[in-house]
Design a protein around this motif. Sequence first.
Motif, PDB file in Angstrom:
ATOM      1  N   ASP A   7       1.021  -1.213   0.040  1.00  0.00           N
ATOM      2  CA  ASP A   7       0.044  -0.075   0.135  1.00  0.00           C
ATOM      3  C   ASP A   7       0.847   1.093  -0.084  1.00  0.00           C
ATOM      4  O   ASP A   7       1.364   1.548   0.910  1.00  0.00           O
ATOM      5  CB  ASP A   7      -1.039   0.170   1.185  1.00  0.00           C
ATOM      6  N   ALA A   8       1.160   2.058  -1.081  1.00  0.00           N
ATOM      7  CA  ALA A   8       1.957   3.018  -1.280  1.00  0.00           C
ATOM      8  C   ALA A   8       1.059   4.238  -1.581  1.00  0.00           C
ATOM      9  O   ALA A   8       1.585   5.105  -2.144  1.00  0.00           O
ATOM     10  CB  ALA A   8       2.902   2.847  -2.439  1.00  0.00           C
ATOM     11  N   ARG A   9      -0.201   4.220  -1.249  1.00  0.00           N
ATOM     12  CA  ARG A   9      -1.179   5.439  -1.623  1.00  0.00           C
ATOM     13  C   ARG A   9      -0.576   6.506  -0.454  1.00  0.00           C
ATOM     14  O   ARG A   9      -0.005   6.325   0.622  1.00  0.00           O
ATOM     15  CB  ARG A   9      -2.319   5.044  -1.271  1.00  0.00           C
ATOM     16  N   GLY A  10      -0.508   7.565  -1.220  1.00  0.00           N
ATOM     17  CA  GLY A  10       0.103   8.760  -0.401  1.00  0.00           C
ATOM     18  C   GLY A  10       1.523   9.085  -0.549  1.00  0.00           C
ATOM     19  O   GLY A  10       1.947   9.991  -0.135  1.00  0.00           O
ATOM     20  N   MET A  11       2.180   8.106  -1.154  1.00  0.00           N
ATOM     21  CA  MET A  11       3.661   8.085  -1.157  1.00  0.00           C
ATOM     22  C   MET A  11       4.089   8.579  -2.817  1.00  0.00           C
ATOM     23  O   MET A  11       3.405   8.193  -3.740  1.00  0.00           O
ATOM     24  CB  MET A  11       4.373   6.710  -1.146  1.00  0.00           C
ATOM     25  N   ARG A  12       4.823   9.583  -2.878  1.00  0.00           N
ATOM     26  CA  ARG A  12       5.316  10.121  -4.024  1.00  0.00           C
ATOM     27  C   ARG A  12       6.620   9.064  -4.551  1.00  0.00           C
ATOM     28  O   ARG A  12       7.275   8.537  -3.976  1.00  0.00           O
ATOM     29  CB  ARG A  12       5.865  11.703  -3.927  1.00  0.00           C
ATOM     30  N   CYS A  13       6.547   8.996  -5.987  1.00  0.00           N
ATOM     31  CA  CYS A  13       7.570   8.477  -6.516  1.00  0.00           C
ATOM     32  C   CYS A  13       9.095   9.183  -6.287  1.00  0.00           C
ATOM     33  O   CYS A  13       9.155  10.207  -5.843  1.00  0.00           O
ATOM     34  CB  CYS A  13       7.589   8.641  -7.973  1.00  0.00           C
ATOM     35  N   PRO A  14       9.887   8.103  -5.907  1.00  0.00           N
ATOM     36  CA  PRO A  14       9.991   6.775  -6.339  1.00  0.00           C
ATOM     37  C   PRO A  14       9.683   5.660  -5.178  1.00  0.00           C
ATOM     38  O   PRO A  14       9.645   4.642  -5.572  1.00  0.00           O
ATOM     39  CB  PRO A  14      11.483   6.728  -6.738  1.00  0.00           C
ATOM     40  N   TRP A  15       8.797   5.986  -3.987  1.00  0.00           N
ATOM     41  CA  TRP A  15       8.700   5.366  -3.259  1.00  0.00           C
ATOM     42  C   TRP A  15       7.897   4.078  -3.506  1.00  0.00           C
ATOM     43  O   TRP A  15       8.103   3.074  -2.922  1.00  0.00           O
ATOM     44  CB  TRP A  15       8.100   6.203  -1.762  1.00  0.00           C
TER      45      TRP A  15
END
Length: 68
Positions: A7-15
């Motif tokens: 769950d990488a919602r709310g994270m900006r790339c490259p995360w």
Amino acid sequence: MSVIVVDARGMRCPWPALRLAKAVREAGAGASVRVLADDPAAPREIAALAGQHGWRIEEEDAALIIFA
């Protein structure tokens, strides 16, 4: 085979791509990982990472499923 959820919602790339890479490393070859990300750049970043490693990607219900 179970599917690992990142769950990488709310994270900006490259995360999102980094979290995906970590999940695949920990799960090993043959893993299936579902990535939930809302950064518009995430699909492009994840596709590039998958291409480098030979992973297959499928889209499903606004998520990406990666088969390592």
